[in-house]
Design a protein around this motif. Structure first.
Motif, PDB file in Angstrom:
ATOM      1  N   TRP A 122      64.977  40.104   8.557  1.00 15.51           N
ATOM      2  CA  TRP A 122      65.611  40.989   7.322  1.00 15.51           C
ATOM      3  C   TRP A 122      65.251  42.206   7.426  1.00 15.51           C
ATOM      4  O   TRP A 122      64.820  42.994   6.882  1.00 15.51           O
ATOM      5  N   GLY A 123      66.028  42.912   8.766  1.00 13.55           N
ATOM      6  CA  GLY A 123      65.493  44.132   8.926  1.00 13.55           C
ATOM      7  C   GLY A 123      66.009  44.633  10.573  1.00 13.55           C
ATOM      8  O   GLY A 123      66.677  43.505  11.119  1.00 13.55           O
ATOM      9  N   PRO A 124      65.736  45.735  10.947  1.00 15.05           N
ATOM     10  CA  PRO A 124      66.396  46.180  12.408  1.00 15.05           C
ATOM     11  C   PRO A 124      65.755  45.250  13.318  1.00 15.05           C
ATOM     12  O   PRO A 124      66.321  45.100  14.453  1.00 15.05           O
ATOM     13  N   ALA A 125      64.504  44.598  13.221  1.00 18.03           N
ATOM     14  CA  ALA A 125      64.236  43.732  14.441  1.00 18.03           C
ATOM     15  C   ALA A 125      64.934  42.680  14.268  1.00 18.03           C
ATOM     16  O   ALA A 125      64.970  42.056  15.537  1.00 18.03           O
ATOM     17  N   GLY A 126      65.556  42.193  13.480  1.00 12.99           N
ATOM     18  CA  GLY A 126      66.502  41.019  13.596  1.00 12.99           C
ATOM     19  C   GLY A 126      67.426  41.229  14.741  1.00 12.99           C
ATOM     20  O   GLY A 126      68.049  40.231  15.404  1.00 12.99           O
ATOM     21  N   ILE A 127      68.038  42.317  14.757  1.00 11.18           N
ATOM     22  CA  ILE A 127      68.937  42.713  15.989  1.00 11.18           C
ATOM     23  C   ILE A 127      68.419  42.392  17.325  1.00 11.18           C
ATOM     24  O   ILE A 127      69.183  41.958  17.961  1.00 11.18           O
ATOM     25  N   ALA A 128      66.885  43.023  17.339  1.00  6.28           N
ATOM     26  CA  ALA A 128      66.667  43.043  18.770  1.00  6.28           C
ATOM     27  C   ALA A 128      66.432  41.559  18.987  1.00  6.28           C
ATOM     28  O   ALA A 128      66.445  41.160  20.192  1.00  6.28           O
ATOM     29  N   ALA A 130      68.272  39.225  18.349  1.00  2.00           N
ATOM     30  CA  ALA A 130      69.706  38.606  18.462  1.00  2.00           C
ATOM     31  C   ALA A 130      69.950  38.974  20.149  1.00  2.00           C
ATOM     32  O   ALA A 130      70.525  38.243  20.580  1.00  2.00           O
ATOM     33  N   ILE A 131      69.724  40.400  20.102  1.00  2.00           N
ATOM     34  CA  ILE A 131      70.053  40.728  21.480  1.00  2.00           C
ATOM     35  C   ILE A 131      69.099  40.029  22.775  1.00  2.00           C
ATOM     36  O   ILE A 131      69.972  39.680  23.760  1.00  2.00           O
ATOM     37  N   VAL A 132      68.268  39.810  22.325  1.00  2.00           N
ATOM     38  CA  VAL A 132      67.242  38.948  23.428  1.00  2.00           C
ATOM     39  C   VAL A 132      67.763  37.517  23.659  1.00  2.00           C
ATOM     40  O   VAL A 132      68.134  37.006  24.532  1.00  2.00           O
ATOM     41  N   GLY A 133      68.069  36.801  22.614  1.00  3.01           N
ATOM     42  CA  GLY A 133      68.800  35.618  22.344  1.00  3.01           C
ATOM     43  C   GLY A 133      70.034  35.564  23.373  1.00  3.01           C
ATOM     44  O   GLY A 133      70.403  34.690  23.840  1.00  3.01           O
ATOM     45  N   LEU A 134      71.082  36.561  23.029  1.00  5.67           N
ATOM     46  CA  LEU A 134      72.173  36.544  23.686  1.00  5.67           C
ATOM     47  C   LEU A 134      71.931  36.769  25.095  1.00  5.67           C
ATOM     48  O   LEU A 134      72.628  36.431  25.982  1.00  5.67           O
ATOM     49  N   ILE A 135      71.130  37.917  25.524  1.00  3.44           N
ATOM     50  CA  ILE A 135      71.000  38.054  26.748  1.00  3.44           C
ATOM     51  C   ILE A 135      70.261  36.809  27.647  1.00  3.44           C
ATOM     52  O   ILE A 135      70.768  36.569  28.795  1.00  3.44           O
ATOM     53  N   PRO A 150      77.347  25.875  24.521  1.00  5.11           N
ATOM     54  CA  PRO A 150      76.311  25.370  23.784  1.00  5.11           C
ATOM     55  C   PRO A 150      74.888  26.054  24.031  1.00  5.11           C
ATOM     56  O   PRO A 150      74.179  26.196  23.228  1.00  5.11           O
ATOM     57  N   VAL A 151      74.801  26.342  25.512  1.00  9.52           N
ATOM     58  CA  VAL A 151      73.474  27.141  25.810  1.00  9.52           C
ATOM     59  C   VAL A 151      73.527  28.521  25.043  1.00  9.52           C
ATOM     60  O   VAL A 151      72.364  28.867  24.592  1.00  9.52           O
ATOM     61  N   VAL A 152      74.450  29.313  25.058  1.00 10.62           N
ATOM     62  CA  VAL A 152      74.533  30.547  24.517  1.00 10.62           C
ATOM     63  C   VAL A 152      74.325  30.356  22.884  1.00 10.62           C
ATOM     64  O   VAL A 152      73.373  31.101  22.246  1.00 10.62           O
ATOM     65  N   LEU A 153      74.844  29.206  22.369  1.00  6.32           N
ATOM     66  CA  LEU A 153      74.705  28.927  21.032  1.00  6.32           C
ATOM     67  C   LEU A 153      73.160  28.629  20.728  1.00  6.32           C
ATOM     68  O   LEU A 153      72.524  29.100  19.712  1.00  6.32           O
ATOM     69  N   TYR A 154      72.721  27.714  21.432  1.00  8.98           N
ATOM     70  CA  TYR A 154      71.561  27.432  21.333  1.00  8.98           C
ATOM     71  C   TYR A 154      70.443  28.647  21.251  1.00  8.98           C
ATOM     72  O   TYR A 154      69.392  28.448  20.645  1.00  8.98           O
ATOM     73  N   ALA A 155      70.657  29.584  22.417  1.00  9.66           N
ATOM     74  CA  ALA A 155      69.762  30.513  22.523  1.00  9.66           C
ATOM     75  C   ALA A 155      69.705  31.358  21.507  1.00  9.66           C
ATOM     76  O   ALA A 155      68.691  31.870  20.797  1.00  9.66           O
ATOM     77  N   LEU A 156      71.065  31.553  20.762  1.00  8.92           N
ATOM     78  CA  LEU A 156      70.915  32.528  19.625  1.00  8.92           C
ATOM     79  C   LEU A 156      70.115  31.711  18.408  1.00  8.92           C
ATOM     80  O   LEU A 156      69.760  32.411  17.400  1.00  8.92           O
ATOM     81  N   VAL A 157      70.412  30.532  18.065  1.00  4.01           N
ATOM     82  CA  VAL A 157      69.778  29.616  17.198  1.00  4.01           C
ATOM     83  C   VAL A 157      68.400  29.920  17.321  1.00  4.01           C
ATOM     84  O   VAL A 157      67.648  29.909  16.231  1.00  4.01           O
TER      85      VAL A 157
END
Length: 233
Positions: A122-128, A130-135, A150-157
């Motif tokens: 619930w703040g700017p760290a959440g973006i970080a 998400a970026i790490v998960g996406l990469i 599915p792998v990308v989806l799993y990483a984001l989750v």
């Protein structure tokens, strides 16, 4: 809320789970070194994949997790992950492993949703996160073929779980260990040849540590078992 001491059932559950993990890793090491009966060691590891997490589930139930909606979702999440361990090892099907883990992590998100405003999600760290998960997901997806999406989806989750779990120190560390465990697992499955027992040591140690730390976070947030411990003293 101030931290409460870990209740006895949870401590016992952690010790049992840790002992089972140690035996699993010892068997993996013997297999890698070509020592002992390979068939027997493989069967032992299969049994241990089913047995490693139940001590933590039972400990959470014993301290009253099922009396709370959050606790019920947390236990359901841990059970789904444990089924992923066992079914994944039994069937040797990556889609079964990922599917059960994905369901487990979604259940963790449901359990963590009520405390979302206290978390790093619930703040700017959440973006970080998400970026790490996406990469990480994109890197692993390169070698995942038809499982790329599915792998990308799993990483984001799993990145979301880590961010929402970052409510307190145990939750923060548990979420990070979950990310490390799944990243190494994904790299080993789809990108790199990581030999056993190295992969098992890294993946299972961080995974078991994550499960234990998230259980500690839940116990501290809900003060599970506190009344029982006070009665004993």
């Amino acid at each position: 809320m101030s931290a409460t001491p870990l209740p006895r059932p949870l401590r016992l559950g952690f010790w049992i789970a840790g002992a089972l993990l140690a035996v699993n890793l010892a068997a993996a090491t013997l297999l890698a070194l070509g020592l002992g009966d390979a068939g027997l060691l493989e069967q032992l590891r299969l049994v241990l994949m089913w047995a490693m997490l139940p001590p933590i589930w039972l400990a959470l139930i014993a301290v009253g997790a099922l009396r709370h909606a959050v606790g019920r979702w947390h236990v359901a999440a841990a059970v789904l992950c444990g089924l992923g361990d066992g079914l994944g090892a039994t069937t040797d099907l990556t889609i079964v492993l990922l599917g059960m883990f994905l369901l487990g992590h979604v259940a963790y998100l449901v359990a963590l949703w009520p405390t979302r405003r206290r978390s790093l999600a619930w703040g700017p760290a959440g973006i970080a996160y998400a970026i790490v998960g996406l990469i990480a997901g994109a890197i692993i997806a390169i070698g995942a073929g038809p499982l790329a999406l599915p792998v990308v989806l799993y990483a984001l989750v799993i990145a979301a779980v880590a961010a929402f779990a970052a409510i307190d120190v145990p939750g923060l560390l548990g979420g990070l260990l979950f990310m490390v465990s799944d990243l190494v697992l994904g790299l080993g499955l789809f990108v790199l040849e990581i030999p056993d027992p190295l992969r098992s040591i890294v993946v299972l140690s961080t995974y078991a540590g994550a499960q234990a730390l998230l259980a500690v976070s839940l116990q501290q947030r809900l003060a599970l078992g506190a009344a029982a411990d006070e009665d004993e003293t």
